[in-house]
Design a protein around this motif. Structure first.
Motif, PDB file in Angstrom:
ATOM      1  N   VAL A  46     122.490  65.257 -19.877  1.00  0.00           N
ATOM      2  CA  VAL A  46     122.108  64.279 -18.851  1.00  0.00           C
ATOM      3  C   VAL A  46     122.159  64.905 -17.460  1.00  0.00           C
ATOM      4  CG1 VAL A  46     122.856  62.137 -17.714  1.00  0.00           C
ATOM      5  CG2 VAL A  46     122.707  62.249 -20.194  1.00  0.00           C
ATOM      6  N   CYS A  47     123.184  65.709 -17.184  1.00  0.00           N
ATOM      7  CA  CYS A  47     123.287  66.364 -15.870  1.00  0.00           C
ATOM      8  C   CYS A  47     122.132  67.314 -15.632  1.00  0.00           C
ATOM      9  CB  CYS A  47     124.613  67.114 -15.754  1.00  0.00           C
ATOM     10  SG  CYS A  47     126.041  66.059 -15.527  1.00  0.00           S
ATOM     11  N   TYR A  48     121.837  68.153 -16.613  1.00  0.00           N
ATOM     12  CA  TYR A  48     120.739  69.109 -16.443  1.00  0.00           C
ATOM     13  C   TYR A  48     119.389  68.411 -16.321  1.00  0.00           C
ATOM     14  CZ  TYR A  48     123.701  73.168 -17.207  1.00  0.00           C
ATOM     15  OH  TYR A  48     124.657  74.139 -17.091  1.00  0.00           O
ATOM     16  N   LEU A  49     119.162  67.377 -17.111  1.00  0.00           N
ATOM     17  CA  LEU A  49     117.886  66.656 -17.034  1.00  0.00           C
ATOM     18  C   LEU A  49     117.732  65.912 -15.711  1.00  0.00           C
ATOM     19  CD1 LEU A  49     117.446  65.222 -20.638  1.00  0.00           C
ATOM     20  CD2 LEU A  49     116.172  67.068 -19.552  1.00  0.00           C
ATOM     21  N   SER A  50     118.813  65.320 -15.229  1.00  0.00           N
ATOM     22  CA  SER A  50     118.706  64.568 -13.979  1.00  0.00           C
ATOM     23  C   SER A  50     118.536  65.480 -12.774  1.00  0.00           C
ATOM     24  CB  SER A  50     119.916  63.651 -13.791  1.00  0.00           C
ATOM     25  OG  SER A  50     121.089  64.412 -13.633  1.00  0.00           O
ATOM     26  N   VAL A  51     119.124  66.660 -12.809  1.00  0.00           N
ATOM     27  CA  VAL A  51     118.985  67.581 -11.694  1.00  0.00           C
ATOM     28  C   VAL A  51     117.583  68.191 -11.663  1.00  0.00           C
ATOM     29  CG1 VAL A  51     119.750  69.827 -10.829  1.00  0.00           C
ATOM     30  CG2 VAL A  51     121.418  68.108 -11.450  1.00  0.00           C
ATOM     31  N   GLY A  52     117.013  68.480 -12.805  1.00  0.00           N
ATOM     32  CA  GLY A  52     115.733  69.177 -12.862  1.00  0.00           C
ATOM     33  C   GLY A  52     114.542  68.298 -13.151  1.00  0.00           C
ATOM     34  N   PRO A  53     114.150  68.183 -14.409  1.00  0.00           N
ATOM     35  CA  PRO A  53     112.862  67.587 -14.741  1.00  0.00           C
ATOM     36  C   PRO A  53     112.735  66.095 -14.502  1.00  0.00           C
ATOM     37  CG  PRO A  53     113.988  68.358 -16.723  1.00  0.00           C
ATOM     38  CD  PRO A  53     114.813  68.768 -15.565  1.00  0.00           C
ATOM     39  N   LEU A  54     113.811  65.349 -14.436  1.00  0.00           N
ATOM     40  CA  LEU A  54     113.661  63.905 -14.274  1.00  0.00           C
ATOM     41  C   LEU A  54     113.577  63.449 -12.819  1.00  0.00           C
ATOM     42  CD1 LEU A  54     116.034  62.550 -17.050  1.00  0.00           C
ATOM     43  CD2 LEU A  54     113.571  62.885 -17.126  1.00  0.00           C
ATOM     44  N   PHE A  55     114.227  64.147 -11.905  1.00  0.00           N
ATOM     45  CA  PHE A  55     114.239  63.697 -10.516  1.00  0.00           C
ATOM     46  C   PHE A  55     113.728  64.739  -9.530  1.00  0.00           C
ATOM     47  CE2 PHE A  55     117.615  61.104 -12.494  1.00  0.00           C
ATOM     48  CZ  PHE A  55     117.040  59.866 -12.299  1.00  0.00           C
ATOM     49  N   ALA A  56     114.288  65.929  -9.561  1.00  0.00           N
ATOM     50  CA  ALA A  56     113.967  66.925  -8.535  1.00  0.00           C
ATOM     51  C   ALA A  56     112.542  67.448  -8.653  1.00  0.00           C
ATOM     52  CB  ALA A  56     114.960  68.079  -8.606  1.00  0.00           C
ATOM     53  N   THR A  57     112.101  67.788  -9.836  1.00  0.00           N
ATOM     54  CA  THR A  57     110.769  68.362  -9.999  1.00  0.00           C
ATOM     55  C   THR A  57     109.661  67.386  -9.620  1.00  0.00           C
ATOM     56  OG1 THR A  57     111.643  69.812 -11.715  1.00  0.00           O
ATOM     57  CG2 THR A  57     109.265  69.549 -11.627  1.00  0.00           C
TER      58      THR A  57
END
Length: 101
Positions: A46-57
Motif C-alpha cells: 500500500v505504501c509503495y503503490l500510494s507513493v508511486g503509481p496511484l497518486f504521484a505519477t
C-alpha cells in the motif's frame, strides 16, 4: 495555517521517515515486523503503490497539463487523456534512453 500544515506534511513527515529508516538500516521489513508477516506485506504494498503509481505519477501529468495546456485545450477529460498518453510516452522514452536526451 495552511503553510504550517504544508510544512508538517510535506517537510516534517518525510524527514521523520528518513530518520526512522536510517535507525532501522533502511529496511521497511524491520520497521513493520511487529505487525506480522501478512500485515507487513500489505502495508508495504500500500505504501509503495500510494507513493508511486496511484497518486504521484498521475499527478505529474495533471499538474503539467493544468499549468501549461489547459488554457489552450480546455479542461475536458478527453484532452487530458490525450495529453497524458503523449506525456507518458515521452517520459517513458526519455527514461529508457537517457543518453539520447
Amino acid at each position: 495555517l495552511a503553510a504550517i500544515g504544508f510544512l508538517i506534511t510535506a517537510v516534517g513527515l518525510p524527514v521523520i521517515t528518513i530518520m526512522a529508516l536510517s535507525r532501522m538500516q533502511g529496511s521497511i521489513e524491520i520497521i513493520s515486523s511487529p505487525l506480522g508477516r501478512i500485515a507487513s506485506l500489505i502495508l508495504t504494498v500500500v505504501c509503495y503503490l500510494s507513493v508511486g503509481p496511484l497518486f504521484a505519477t498521475p499527478r505529474t501529468a495533471t499538474v503539467s497539463y493544468e499549468i501549461g495546456f489547459s488554457s489552450y485545450f480546455g479542461t475536458s477529460s478527453s484532452s487530458l487523456l490525450i495529453y497524458s498518453a503523449i506525456y507518458f510516452t515521452f517520459v517513458t522514452l526519455v527514461s529508457l534512453y537517457p543518453n539520447k536526451l
